[in-house]
Design a protein around this motif. Structure first.
Motif, PDB file in Angstrom:
ATOM      1  N   ARG A  78       0.812  -1.271  -0.019  1.00  0.00           N
ATOM      2  CA  ARG A  78      -0.156   0.019   0.019  1.00  0.00           C
ATOM      3  C   ARG A  78       0.969   1.310  -0.032  1.00  0.00           C
ATOM      4  O   ARG A  78       1.947   1.405   0.629  1.00  0.00           O
ATOM      5  N   ILE A  79       0.660   2.145  -0.871  1.00  0.00           N
ATOM      6  CA  ILE A  79       1.230   3.650  -0.907  1.00  0.00           C
ATOM      7  C   ILE A  79       0.681   4.447  -0.006  1.00  0.00           C
ATOM      8  O   ILE A  79      -0.418   4.555   0.112  1.00  0.00           O
ATOM      9  N   VAL A  80       1.700   5.045   0.794  1.00  0.00           N
ATOM     10  CA  VAL A  80       1.262   5.893   2.072  1.00  0.00           C
ATOM     11  C   VAL A  80       1.812   7.206   1.871  1.00  0.00           C
ATOM     12  O   VAL A  80       1.563   8.062   2.404  1.00  0.00           O
ATOM     13  N   GLY A  81       2.794   7.536   0.700  1.00  0.00           N
ATOM     14  CA  GLY A  81       3.472   8.662   0.460  1.00  0.00           C
ATOM     15  C   GLY A  81       4.145   8.655  -0.656  1.00  0.00           C
ATOM     16  O   GLY A  81       4.464   7.545  -1.350  1.00  0.00           O
ATOM     17  N   SER A  82       4.293   9.866  -1.277  1.00  0.00           N
ATOM     18  CA  SER A  82       5.079   9.764  -2.617  1.00  0.00           C
ATOM     19  C   SER A  82       5.703  11.263  -2.713  1.00  0.00           C
ATOM     20  O   SER A  82       5.424  12.282  -1.845  1.00  0.00           O
ATOM     21  N   LEU A  83       6.538  11.339  -3.530  1.00  0.00           N
ATOM     22  CA  LEU A  83       7.386  12.715  -3.882  1.00  0.00           C
ATOM     23  C   LEU A  83       8.060  12.412  -5.256  1.00  0.00           C
ATOM     24  O   LEU A  83       8.778  11.428  -5.661  1.00  0.00           O
ATOM     25  N   ARG A  84       7.868  13.348  -6.091  1.00  0.00           N
ATOM     26  CA  ARG A  84       8.134  13.376  -7.601  1.00  0.00           C
ATOM     27  C   ARG A  84       9.187  14.660  -7.985  1.00  0.00           C
ATOM     28  O   ARG A  84       9.357  15.507  -7.047  1.00  0.00           O
ATOM     29  N   SER A  85       9.999  14.351  -8.821  1.00  0.00           N
ATOM     30  CA  SER A  85      11.187  15.174  -9.137  1.00  0.00           C
ATOM     31  C   SER A  85      10.895  15.561 -10.731  1.00  0.00           C
ATOM     32  O   SER A  85      10.979  14.363 -11.447  1.00  0.00           O
ATOM     33  N   ILE A  86      11.182  16.714 -11.145  1.00  0.00           N
ATOM     34  CA  ILE A  86      11.535  17.137 -12.613  1.00  0.00           C
ATOM     35  C   ILE A  86      12.622  17.817 -12.962  1.00  0.00           C
ATOM     36  O   ILE A  86      13.074  18.787 -12.082  1.00  0.00           O
ATOM     37  N   PRO A  87      13.515  17.329 -13.799  1.00  0.00           N
ATOM     38  CA  PRO A  87      14.715  18.068 -13.969  1.00  0.00           C
ATOM     39  C   PRO A  87      14.482  19.381 -14.604  1.00  0.00           C
ATOM     40  O   PRO A  87      13.486  19.569 -15.518  1.00  0.00           O
ATOM     41  N   VAL A  88      15.264  20.425 -14.104  1.00  0.00           N
ATOM     42  CA  VAL A  88      15.242  21.813 -14.576  1.00  0.00           C
ATOM     43  C   VAL A  88      16.677  22.254 -14.703  1.00  0.00           C
ATOM     44  O   VAL A  88      17.614  21.500 -14.062  1.00  0.00           O
ATOM     45  N   ALA A  89      16.663  23.562 -15.166  1.00  0.00           N
ATOM     46  CA  ALA A  89      18.029  24.097 -15.050  1.00  0.00           C
ATOM     47  C   ALA A  89      18.187  25.220 -14.334  1.00  0.00           C
ATOM     48  O   ALA A  89      17.059  26.125 -14.250  1.00  0.00           O
TER      49      ALA A  89
END
Length: 386
Positions: A78-89
């Motif tokens: 079961r997923i209880v948390g998340s964090l996403r990341s997107i490359p930038v400059a």
């Protein structure tokens, strides 16, 4: 990759399974489109993680195959948390460095305080030397960022303009008939106030709506000397491809291309935090750049935003910035302050972040992507706490 955090006991004494920190790279999701399908996701953390999301990530001009794009906290399956990341400059002190913008940092309430939020953040930090985060995080999350070595380079000042006083009156009075009556009576006086403050002068500055930006804009953007999140036509056009309700404008000073702005109008639901706000229609100047920030040019940008908000039927216009020159123009136009986003940044030791050099609009860090339509948005009540 997986890592376990500390065990958690229920009130009845039973020990819950260890939460695991699991992460996926862009290449993993490309190679296995069903990589996330086996999890139990009652909180909807993966609701915007379908094929269109992966397509969006692949379109990023800053991407690399081994980019870490999502970190999960998992208990059993079961997923209880998340964090996403997107490359930038980022452009800092004349150097361009690769960074990532954090997005959708959430954790179920029962798992806060046990280290899972910190473990997700550390997983991202283990793959990059620079991270930027923006928005309205909880105090506990800000404390987590600061302990991890982030520097505060905000906050932004949110300035608002009322085409209608209904949202303002509704915040103070809850009886709907009364709100409508007071608003109808008060609006003409507010409009008179704005007209009295407005200084309509011929500026020579015009705005042209576009579907995509031309590469000619890159020459304008390359002249920036402040510290900023890098914008090129390719970055802007990538976001426009996946945007929802986002209008793009080129700014012209006479015959010369001199900047751009991104404007969004949306219907916002009522929000209980940080203080109760009623549902309202809002226009936001999400992002902009002005090559020659003279008062006449900035004032025309403000007037253009006001005109767009009225044309879109918005009750409120908001502009966020930390530029003193633009804040003066907004004050002269009758805008009033109402909080603002916080921006936090972690850079390599050799690239110190000087908060005084940054010039920002609302679209810093993950907020640059807040108009995206890549799936149903997941919005738990509060983000992760350390």
């Amino acid at each position: 990759q997986e890592a376990a955090t500390s065990r958690r006991s229920r009130p009845n004494g039973l020990v819950m399974p260890d939460p695991r920190i699991v992460s996926y790279s862009l290449q993993q999701l490309i190679d296995d489109p069903d990589a996330l399908a086996g999890y139990d996701d009652p909180g909807g953390y993966l609701s915007e993680s379908g094929p269109r999301w992966v397509e969006f990530l692949r379109g990023n001009p800053r991407r690399a195959p081994d980019d870490l794009v999502i970190v999960l906290t998992v208990v059993a399956d079961r997923i209880v948390g998340s964090l996403r990341s997107i490359p930038v400059a980022l452009r800092i002190g004349g150097q361009t460095i690769r960074s990532v913008a954090l997005r959708a940092f959430f954790l179920d309430a029962e798992w806060r305080g046990g280290g899972a939020g910190g473990m997700m953040l550390l997983r991202v930090l283990s793959t990059t030397r620079s991270v930027i985060a923006a928005g309205g995080p909880r105090p506990e999350t800000i404390a987590l960022y600061l302990r991890a070595g982030f520097t505060t380079i905000g906050p932004l000042s949110r300035q608002v303009y009322f085409n209608s006083t209904r949202p303002l009156i509704a915040t103070a009075f809850r009886a709907v008939p009364l709100v409508s009556g007071i608003s109808v009576a008060l609006d003409p006086f507010v409009h008179m106030y704005y007209r009295a403050r407005s200084r309509q002068r011929e500026s020579g500055v015009t705005f042209t709506r576009v579907d995509q930006f031309s590469v000619d804009l890159d020459r304008v953007l390359a002249s920036r000397s402040d510290d900023h999140m890098v914008r090129e036509s390719s970055d802007l056009n990538w976001v426009l491809t996946y945007s929802r309700g986002l209008s793009a404008y080129e700014m012209w000073d006479g015959d010369a291309l001199s900047g751009y702005c991104l404007i969004r109008t949306e219907d916002r639901a009522a929000t209980p935090i940080p203080f109760p706000l009623p549902p309202m229609r809002v226009t936001s100047v999400l992002d902009f750049h002005v090559a020659d920030p003279q008062p006449r040019v900035l004032s025309q940008l403000v007037r253009h935003a006001v005109q767009c908000s009225k044309a879109d039927g918005a009750e409120v216009l908001e502009i966020q910035t930390n530029r003193p020159d633009l804040l003066r123009c907004l004050k002269n136009a009758g805008f009033v302050g109402a909080g603002g986003f916080k921006v936090l940044l972690k850079t390599p030791p050799t690239v110190p972040a000087d908060p005084g050099r940054w010039r920002m609009a609302a679209a810093q860090g993950d907020v640059f992507f807040s108009a995206l339509s890549v799936g149903r948005s997941h919005a738990p009540e509060t983000p992760a706490a350390p």
